[in-house]
Every structure is written in structure tokens, then in C-alpha cells.
Design a protein around this motif. Structure first.
Motif, PDB file in Angstrom:
ATOM      1  N   LYS A 177      -8.578  -2.276  -1.904  1.00 46.73           N
ATOM      2  CA  LYS A 177      -7.927  -2.804  -0.706  1.00 46.73           C
ATOM      3  C   LYS A 177      -8.603  -2.271   0.560  1.00 46.73           C
ATOM      4  CE  LYS A 177      -3.453  -3.054  -0.358  1.00 46.73           C
ATOM      5  NZ  LYS A 177      -3.489  -4.421   0.085  1.00 46.73           N
ATOM      6  N   ARG A 178      -9.648  -1.490   0.375  1.00 43.52           N
ATOM      7  CA  ARG A 178     -10.410  -0.875   1.479  1.00 43.52           C
ATOM      8  C   ARG A 178      -9.509   0.020   2.331  1.00 43.52           C
ATOM      9  NH1 ARG A 178     -15.243  -1.973   3.096  1.00 43.52           N
ATOM     10  NH2 ARG A 178     -14.727  -2.285   5.274  1.00 43.52           N
ATOM     11  N   SER A 179      -8.682   0.788   1.667  1.00 43.91           N
ATOM     12  CA  SER A 179      -7.858   1.784   2.339  1.00 43.91           C
ATOM     13  C   SER A 179      -8.774   2.920   2.800  1.00 43.91           C
ATOM     14  CB  SER A 179      -6.807   2.336   1.376  1.00 43.91           C
ATOM     15  OG  SER A 179      -6.193   3.479   1.922  1.00 43.91           O
ATOM     16  N   TRP A 195       0.592   4.447  -2.604  1.00 43.08           N
ATOM     17  CA  TRP A 195       0.425   5.856  -2.221  1.00 43.08           C
ATOM     18  C   TRP A 195       1.527   6.716  -2.831  1.00 43.08           C
ATOM     19  CZ3 TRP A 195      -3.873   7.899  -1.147  1.00 43.08           C
ATOM     20  CH2 TRP A 195      -4.849   7.214  -0.427  1.00 43.08           C
ATOM     21  N   CYS A 247     -11.123   6.341   9.581  1.00 46.54           N
ATOM     22  CA  CYS A 247     -10.550   7.540   8.971  1.00 46.54           C
ATOM     23  C   CYS A 247     -11.089   8.788   9.669  1.00 46.54           C
ATOM     24  CB  CYS A 247     -10.877   7.583   7.477  1.00 46.54           C
ATOM     25  SG  CYS A 247     -10.182   9.033   6.643  1.00 46.54           S
ATOM     26  N   GLU A 298       0.819  -1.208   0.000  1.00 46.83           N
ATOM     27  CA  GLU A 298       0.000   0.000   0.000  1.00 46.83           C
ATOM     28  C   GLU A 298       0.856   1.262   0.000  1.00 46.83           C
ATOM     29  OE1 GLU A 298      -3.467   1.977   2.722  1.00 46.83           O
ATOM     30  OE2 GLU A 298      -3.508  -0.186   2.467  1.00 46.83           O
ATOM     31  N   ASP A 299       1.983   1.248   0.687  1.00 41.20           N
ATOM     32  CA  ASP A 299       2.856   2.422   0.709  1.00 41.20           C
ATOM     33  C   ASP A 299       3.359   2.768  -0.692  1.00 41.20           C
ATOM     34  OD1 ASP A 299       2.563   2.668   3.460  1.00 41.20           O
ATOM     35  OD2 ASP A 299       4.398   1.566   3.900  1.00 41.20           O
ATOM     36  N   ALA A 326     -15.309   5.000   4.963  1.00 39.53           N
ATOM     37  CA  ALA A 326     -13.988   5.410   5.455  1.00 39.53           C
ATOM     38  C   ALA A 326     -14.024   5.637   6.962  1.00 39.53           C
ATOM     39  CB  ALA A 326     -13.528   6.678   4.741  1.00 39.53           C
ATOM     40  N   LEU A 338      -6.394   1.256  -4.466  1.00 35.66           N
ATOM     41  CA  LEU A 338      -6.363   1.438  -3.003  1.00 35.66           C
ATOM     42  C   LEU A 338      -7.750   1.247  -2.395  1.00 35.66           C
ATOM     43  CD1 LEU A 338      -3.882   4.408  -3.006  1.00 35.66           C
ATOM     44  CD2 LEU A 338      -3.557   2.289  -1.702  1.00 35.66           C
ATOM     45  N   ARG A 339      -8.761   1.717  -3.116  1.00 33.62           N
ATOM     46  CA  ARG A 339     -10.144   1.539  -2.642  1.00 33.62           C
ATOM     47  C   ARG A 339     -10.499   0.062  -2.582  1.00 33.62           C
ATOM     48  NH1 ARG A 339     -12.039   5.304  -6.138  1.00 33.62           N
ATOM     49  NH2 ARG A 339     -12.770   3.668  -7.501  1.00 33.62           N
ATOM     50  N   TYR A 358      -8.254   5.979   3.801  1.00 41.35           N
ATOM     51  CA  TYR A 358      -8.001   7.310   3.238  1.00 41.35           C
ATOM     52  C   TYR A 358      -8.378   7.368   1.757  1.00 41.35           C
ATOM     53  CZ  TYR A 358      -6.044  11.965   2.932  1.00 41.35           C
ATOM     54  OH  TYR A 358      -5.893  13.322   2.755  1.00 41.35           O
ATOM     55  N   ALA A 359      -8.209   6.275   1.033  1.00 43.52           N
ATOM     56  CA  ALA A 359      -8.625   6.238  -0.366  1.00 43.52           C
ATOM     57  C   ALA A 359     -10.146   6.374  -0.475  1.00 43.52           C
ATOM     58  CB  ALA A 359      -8.160   4.952  -1.027  1.00 43.52           C
TER      59      ALA A 359
END
Length: 163
Positions: A105-107, A74, A144, A70-71, A139, A102-103, A109-110
Motif C-alpha cells: 500500500k506504499r505506507s 497496523w 517519512c 491501514e489502521d 519512505a 502495508l508496503r 512507515y512500513a
């Protein structure tokens, strides 16, 4: 092949085979292109592509791909969106594609940023407060704080009425 460093005139200065599976090599090249090095000019677009490649994990010799770092995603997102001269976008379409990854992956912030896109009608999307609310809510459910802040604004300032 993700791991190819191009030299002068497009020749291969270094070509590491994908079979080695070197996501660390891709990350190294990404940082070299991001910051430059002796005899290697900065190239934020190339850096973004290497970060995206480094985030990939291959199952079954690239028949099925998954993003696992994920890093690195980003880093790619930020370079695609803010890596140009005077922080101009290099490639909004690629940035939005990474945001989609990213979404998936259910990030948190995304999901929040996607809510912002629909809340404010950014990048060619129409304003859709119901869609924005659903992204903000997801989020916030994932912790978040920025999304929680948006959802906790006064009703006149927020999109809470879209529930």
C-alpha cells in the motif's frame, strides 16, 4: 469465515456470515479480544487476526482481496510483533506478512521499518545496506521523517554511501 467468535470449548458463541460484510463486526471483535470483556478473556493473537480480517475488502465474493483499512493492519502488526507476554512476539511471520501488505500500500512507515530490517539484519534477514537504503529513500520520498533522519546522518554513521 473471518467473523466467528469462539466460545468455551471452541463452540460458536456468535457467528456472523461473511455475506453481511461486517468489517465493523471484525473490528469490534478485535477490540474485545485485545482488551477482554466480561466472560471473554484477552486473546491478542485472536485480536490480531480479527484486525487483519477487518482490513480486508472483498471484490467478487473473495476471489480478489485488497487491504483497505491501514489502521487495522497496523493494529494487527503491533499485536503480532508485541502482543505477547512482556511484549514478546506472538507471531513474527504474521507480523512480517502484514508489514508486506502495508508496503504494498506504499505506507511510508512500513517502508521505513523494512529498511530497518535490512539495515540491522533483523528477523532472519541478512544485512543488506543497498536494499535498506532503497527502502529508506522510498519512505523519505513519501514523507517519512524517521527515514529522512536515517538518510541525513553523518556519512560515517549512515548508509548514504550505498547509493
Amino acid at each position: 469465515s473471518c467473523t466467528v467468535l469462539r466460545g468455551e470449548g471452541g463452540s460458536n458463541a456468535l457467528d456472523l456470515p461473511d455475506s453481511l460484510g461486517h468489517d465493523k463486526a471484525d473490528i469490534t471483535f478485535a477490540y474485545l479480544y485485545k482488551y477482554g470483556a466480561p466472560d471473554l478473556e484477552k486473546d491478542p493473537l485472536e485480536a490480531a487476526e480479527f484486525f487483519r480480517c477487518a482490513a480486508l475488502f472483498s471484490k467478487d465474493e473473495f476471489k480478489e482481496l485488497a487491504f483497505v483499512d491501514e489502521d487495522a493492519l497496523w493494529e494487527a502488526f503491533n499485536l503480532f510483533l508485541y502482543g505477547g507476554e512482556s511484549r514478546e512476539p506472538l507471531c513474527v511471520r504474521s507480523a512480517l506478512s502484514v508489514l508486506s501488505d502495508l508496503r504494498e500500500k506504499r505506507s511510508p512507515y512500513a517502508l521505513y521499518l523494512t529498511g530497518e530490517i535490512y539495515h540491522k539484519g533483523l528477523y532472519g534477514e541478512d544485512i543488506d545496506l543497498e536494499v535498506a537504503y532503497s527502502f529508506y529513500q522510498e519512505a523519505a520520498d513519501l514523507g517519512c521523517e524517521e527515514a529522512e533522519e536515517v538518510l541525513n546522518l553523518k556519512p560515517s554513521d549512515s548508509i548514504r554511501h550505498c547509493k
